[in-house]
Motif scaffolding. Structure first.
Motif, mmCIF file in Angstrom:
data_model
loop_
_atom_site.group_PDB
_atom_site.id
_atom_site.type_symbol
_atom_site.label_atom_id
_atom_site.label_comp_id
_atom_site.label_asym_id
_atom_site.label_seq_id
_atom_site.Cartn_x
_atom_site.Cartn_y
_atom_site.Cartn_z
ATOM 1 N N VAL A 9 0.840 -1.208 0.000
ATOM 2 C CA VAL A 9 0.000 0.000 0.000
ATOM 3 C C VAL A 9 0.867 1.248 0.000
ATOM 4 N N LEU A 10 1.961 1.221 0.796
ATOM 5 C CA LEU A 10 2.870 2.363 0.813
ATOM 6 C C LEU A 10 3.494 2.583 -0.560
ATOM 7 N N GLY A 11 3.885 1.477 -1.208
ATOM 8 C CA GLY A 11 4.434 1.601 -2.551
ATOM 9 C C GLY A 11 3.427 2.198 -3.518
ATOM 10 N N LEU A 12 2.157 1.817 -3.378
ATOM 11 C CA LEU A 12 1.097 2.361 -4.241
ATOM 12 C C LEU A 12 0.913 3.856 -3.990
ATOM 13 N N VAL A 13 1.010 4.251 -2.720
ATOM 14 C CA VAL A 13 0.901 5.683 -2.387
ATOM 15 C C VAL A 13 2.005 6.469 -3.081
ATOM 16 N N PHE A 14 3.225 5.947 -3.044
ATOM 17 C CA PHE A 14 4.342 6.622 -3.699
ATOM 18 C C PHE A 14 4.122 6.707 -5.214
ATOM 19 N N VAL A 15 3.673 5.615 -5.809
ATOM 20 C CA VAL A 15 3.462 5.599 -7.260
ATOM 21 C C VAL A 15 2.425 6.633 -7.660
ATOM 22 N N VAL A 16 1.290 6.658 -6.950
ATOM 23 C CA VAL A 16 0.224 7.608 -7.280
ATOM 24 C C VAL A 16 0.684 9.047 -7.080
ATOM 25 N N LEU A 17 1.369 9.297 -5.947
ATOM 26 C CA LEU A 17 1.811 10.665 -5.663
ATOM 27 C C LEU A 17 2.759 11.173 -6.726
ATOM 28 N N TYR A 18 3.737 10.365 -7.120
ATOM 29 C CA TYR A 18 4.716 10.860 -8.086
ATOM 30 C C TYR A 18 4.203 10.824 -9.520
ATOM 31 N N LEU A 19 3.171 10.037 -9.792
ATOM 32 C CA LEU A 19 2.489 10.167 -11.088
ATOM 33 C C LEU A 19 1.783 11.521 -11.160
ATOM 34 N N LEU A 20 1.186 11.936 -10.037
ATOM 35 C CA LEU A 20 0.564 13.256 -9.988
ATOM 36 C C LEU A 20 1.619 14.354 -10.125
ATOM 37 N N VAL A 21 2.765 14.146 -9.491
ATOM 38 C CA VAL A 21 3.827 15.144 -9.562
ATOM 39 C C VAL A 21 4.328 15.324 -10.994
ATOM 40 N N PHE A 22 4.495 14.228 -11.704
ATOM 41 C CA PHE A 22 5.093 14.298 -13.039
ATOM 42 C C PHE A 22 4.086 14.555 -14.158
ATOM 43 N N PHE A 23 2.817 14.173 -13.966
ATOM 44 C CA PHE A 23 1.900 14.214 -15.099
ATOM 45 C C PHE A 23 0.580 14.943 -14.841
ATOM 46 N N ALA A 24 0.334 15.433 -13.645
ATOM 47 C CA ALA A 24 -0.955 16.066 -13.350
ATOM 48 C C ALA A 24 -0.749 17.494 -12.871
ATOM 49 N N GLY A 25 -1.865 18.232 -12.786
ATOM 50 C CA GLY A 25 -1.819 19.594 -12.257
ATOM 51 C C GLY A 25 -1.091 20.578 -13.139
ATOM 52 N N GLY A 26 -1.120 20.371 -14.460
ATOM 53 C CA GLY A 26 -0.438 21.289 -15.364
ATOM 54 C C GLY A 26 1.061 21.108 -15.403
ATOM 55 N N ALA A 27 1.543 19.877 -15.115
ATOM 56 C CA ALA A 27 2.988 19.621 -15.149
ATOM 57 C C ALA A 27 3.521 19.815 -16.564
ATOM 58 N N LYS A 28 4.633 20.510 -16.684
ATOM 59 C CA LYS A 28 5.232 20.738 -17.989
ATOM 60 C C LYS A 28 6.738 20.908 -17.827
ATOM 61 N N GLY A 29 7.436 20.820 -18.969
ATOM 62 C CA GLY A 29 8.882 20.911 -18.935
ATOM 63 C C GLY A 29 9.518 19.550 -18.734
ATOM 64 N N SER A 30 10.805 19.554 -18.460
ATOM 65 C CA SER A 30 11.524 18.312 -18.232
ATOM 66 C C SER A 30 11.149 17.723 -16.877
ATOM 67 N N PHE A 31 11.589 16.472 -16.638
ATOM 68 C CA PHE A 31 11.314 15.839 -15.352
ATOM 69 C C PHE A 31 11.932 16.638 -14.202
ATOM 70 N N THR A 32 13.091 17.240 -14.464
ATOM 71 C CA THR A 32 13.725 18.066 -13.431
ATOM 72 C C THR A 32 12.865 19.283 -13.110
ATOM 73 N N ASP A 33 12.315 19.902 -14.159
ATOM 74 C CA ASP A 33 11.457 21.070 -13.948
ATOM 75 C C ASP A 33 10.200 20.693 -13.160
ATOM 76 N N ARG A 34 9.686 19.493 -13.404
ATOM 77 C CA ARG A 34 8.456 19.077 -12.729
ATOM 78 C C ARG A 34 8.680 18.759 -11.256
#
Length: 635
Positions: A9-34
């Protein structure tokens, strides 16, 4: 228990959170920028805007300035947790500081947001260019349904519109027996929209004369005297006798005697009577738009404004105002797939609104408001009510029925502009009119130096904690180290995502909150491990001691963290600025630490309890407790 499930479950929390970080909420630019968090004014610098109260006569009172500051601060906070600084300087200035490039966010904060609903009683196109140049073709009006450009103004939709005119409509409501089971209220969309566009060969309207700084604090009498001096007594007397707009269609040179009016500043035009503003052909829309803020706010006076920049319209006294609105909310109209601002009126406001729409709906073809709609739209079914925000007309729809329910302001809104207008209406109108003062960029040099010193101190402190943990707890020290690392990763991902979606801004105060939370997390380790030693000392095996120690320590850990969270919530509610940012960071990191406690620390300890290393006094960190237990058995 099944520790593998909790770790999963903890691993799933991390996966979901960082998917949101990299691909949601208007994420743009390189991975470093995100992965870059939104930093505060003290870390990256920002913009500082100044708003100066317009003093037409007496200066604003302290109470009015404090009310204005609170409303502006509410508008800033509606943009997100940005830790903006809103302070009063002197007796007539408010300074707002926001992190980063915030010009777009700051430009509308001082708008008064005075909403007025006025009956449209007269209209004429802006013929100022033709009046000044009779040899050029005069502008023409052609009515075409739905062809009006988008409304202009700070809270209105952008000008790059689909062409659909904004309108006020009534949302259908379920029929009730008390009202005879009537049908849903009809919409009030305009049956036709103006196209007050000059012919291709017509000259463009002249720009308004530049504002005179010396007129900033001039009284109305002084402005009238200045305007009369520019125009001349003879032309002034002639303009006062006008009872209708000068008709250039029969005499192209009829506007030339009024040529001097084109030289008046916006402040001078504002001092003229509404009749003179409307009837004099050389007073242009650019001059009307250049009037000071609050020029048409008087609810007990008829006013003149420009609609879409091509038509001068005369408006009746305001029968319904912003204070009559109980709540405004942005909504997505599913039927037309567009954003609207829904209006709920107070009980008294609803009565006023119903009466105003009844007046417009029941007007006859000989009424001035009916004639005005005929002139504006080319066709008329009923009178129109103009929705006015400050100096801008958002829309002027014909009223197709008596409206007794919830209404909407519609147009080419985006989600952001609909929310902005709703927030302005909900927070109330600012009682003081402001003019934009100088804006400047704030350097973050000092903040960055403090950040570097703070991070260095935090790194040294964490290093000492790690050394002590490995020395005192050994194998258990690795659990402490990994738990703190996972908490840090969760916290970092959360603040990046919150900064992008809710506007959370990381400042030095927030970093202090995160560092303090590490102490709270370390306390929970001490509680758990010392409870584990007590269980082993009482004669239990490490494998059986782990769940019993967890069961007995869990309540204490939850209580301690709950108290910290409650303190953070209370501090966030009652404080402002940097202290509020500290409270938010402390509460967020404490909540995430609880997640790690339940999904990592407890299951990993359960797994370690079944290993040989955990049973070794030298490796486990239980040391003397295990040796004493072994000595007791041998004895």
């Amino acid at each position: 228990m099944h520790p593998g499930r909790q770790l999963g479950v903890l691993g799933l929390v991390f996966v979901v959170l960082y998917l949101l970080v990299f691909f949601a909420g208007g994420a743009k630019g390189s991975f470093t920028d995100r992965l870059e968090p939104k930093l505060g004014l003290d870390l990256v610098g920002g913009t500082q805007a100044t708003y100066i109260a317009s003093q037409q006569g007496a200066p604003p009172t302290q109470e009015a300035m404090e009310t204005a500051r609170q409303i502006i601060e509410s508008r800033v906070n509606a943009l997100g947790v940005s830790e903006a600084e809103v302070v009063i300087q002197g007796n007539n200035t408010i300074v707002v500081s926001l992190a980063g490039e915030a010009d777009d966010q700051l430009k509308d904060l001082s708008q008064a947001a005075n909403m007025r609903f006025r009956l449209l009683t007269g209209t004429t196109i802006d013929v100022s260019a033709a009046a000044l140049n009779p040899a050029a073709p005069s502008p023409a009006v052609s009515a075409s349904a739905g062809a009006a450009p988008a409304a202009s103004g700070s809270a209105a939709p952008s000008a790059a519109a689909s062409g659909e005119a904004p309108a006020v409509t009534s949302q259908p409501s379920a029929p009730t027996g008390g009202q005879g089971g009537g049908a849903p209220a009809p919409s009030t969309e305009p049956s036709a929209a103006p196209s007050a566009t000059p012919e291709a060969s017509a000259p463009a309207p002249a720009a308004a004369p530049a504002a005179d700084p010396s007129q900033k604090n001039a009284t109305k009498e002084e402005l009238l005297a200045s305007a009369k001096k520019k125009v001349g007594d003879k032309v002034w007397a002639q303009a006062e006798k006008l009872t209708a707009p000068v008709d250039l269609s029969t005499d192209a040179e009829a506007g030339l005697p009024y040529k001097a009016f084109a030289q008046l500043t916006g402040a001078e035009v504002n001092a003229l009577t509404p009749a003179m503003q409307f009837n004099v052909p050389t007073i242009s829309c650019s001059q009307l738009d250049a009037r000071p803020n609050g020029a048409i706010d008087d609810v007990n006076a008829e006013v003149v404004a420009c609609y879409q920049g091509g038509a001068k319209v005369k408006l009746d006294k305001a029968k319904v105002v912003g204070d009559d609105i109980k709540e405004a909310s942005p909504q997505l109209d599913q039927t037309q797939n567009q954003w609207v601002v829904s209006l709920d009126f107070t009980s008294e406001g609803q009565t006023k609104w119903t009466e105003l729409t009844r007046t417009a709906f029941n007007a006859t073809s000989t009424d001035p408001c009916f004639v005005a709609v005929q002139s504006l739209y080319g066709t008329a079914d009923h009178c129109a009510v103009a929705v006015v925000l400050d100096k801008s007309i958002l829309s002027a729809p014909q009223i197709q029925g008596v409206l007794s329910g919830q209404s909407q302001i519609t147009g080419d809104f985006t989600a952001a502009s609909a929310k902005e207008l709703a927030d302005q209406l909900n927070f109330g109108a600012i009682p003081v009119t402001f003019e934009a003062g100088p804006a400047q960029t704030v350097s973050a040099t000092l903040g960055l130096q403090q950040l570097e010193a703070g991070l260095l101190a935090a790194a040294i402190g964490m290093g000492l904690v790690a050394i002590y943990a490995f020395f005192y707890y050994r194998l258990l020290g690795s659990v402490i180290f990994l738990s703190l690392g996972l908490s840090a990763l969760l916290t970092f991902g959360a603040l990046v995502f919150l900064g992008r979606t809710l506007g959370y801004t990381l400042t030095l105060a927030g970093i202090a909150g995160f560092i303090v939370s590490l102490g709270v997390a370390a306390d929970s380790f001490v509680i758990y491990f010392e409870r584990l030693k007590d269980e082993i000392h009482e004669g239990r095996t490490p494998r059986s001691a782990v769940p019993r120690a967890w069961h007995r320590a869990r309540r204490t850990i939850i209580s301690a963290n709950t108290i910290t969270i409650l303190c953070a919530v209370v501090l966030y509610i009652v404080s402002i600025g940097a202290v509020q940012g500290f409270a938010f960071a402390l509460g967020l990191s404490t909540v995430l630490d609880l997640v790690v406690v339940f999904l990592f620390r407890h299951p990993i300890m359960t797994m370690l309890a079944s290993t040989k290393a955990f049973l070794s006094p030298r490796v486990s960190g239980l040391g003397r407790v295990l040796r004493n237990r072994t000595d007791v058995k041998e004895a």
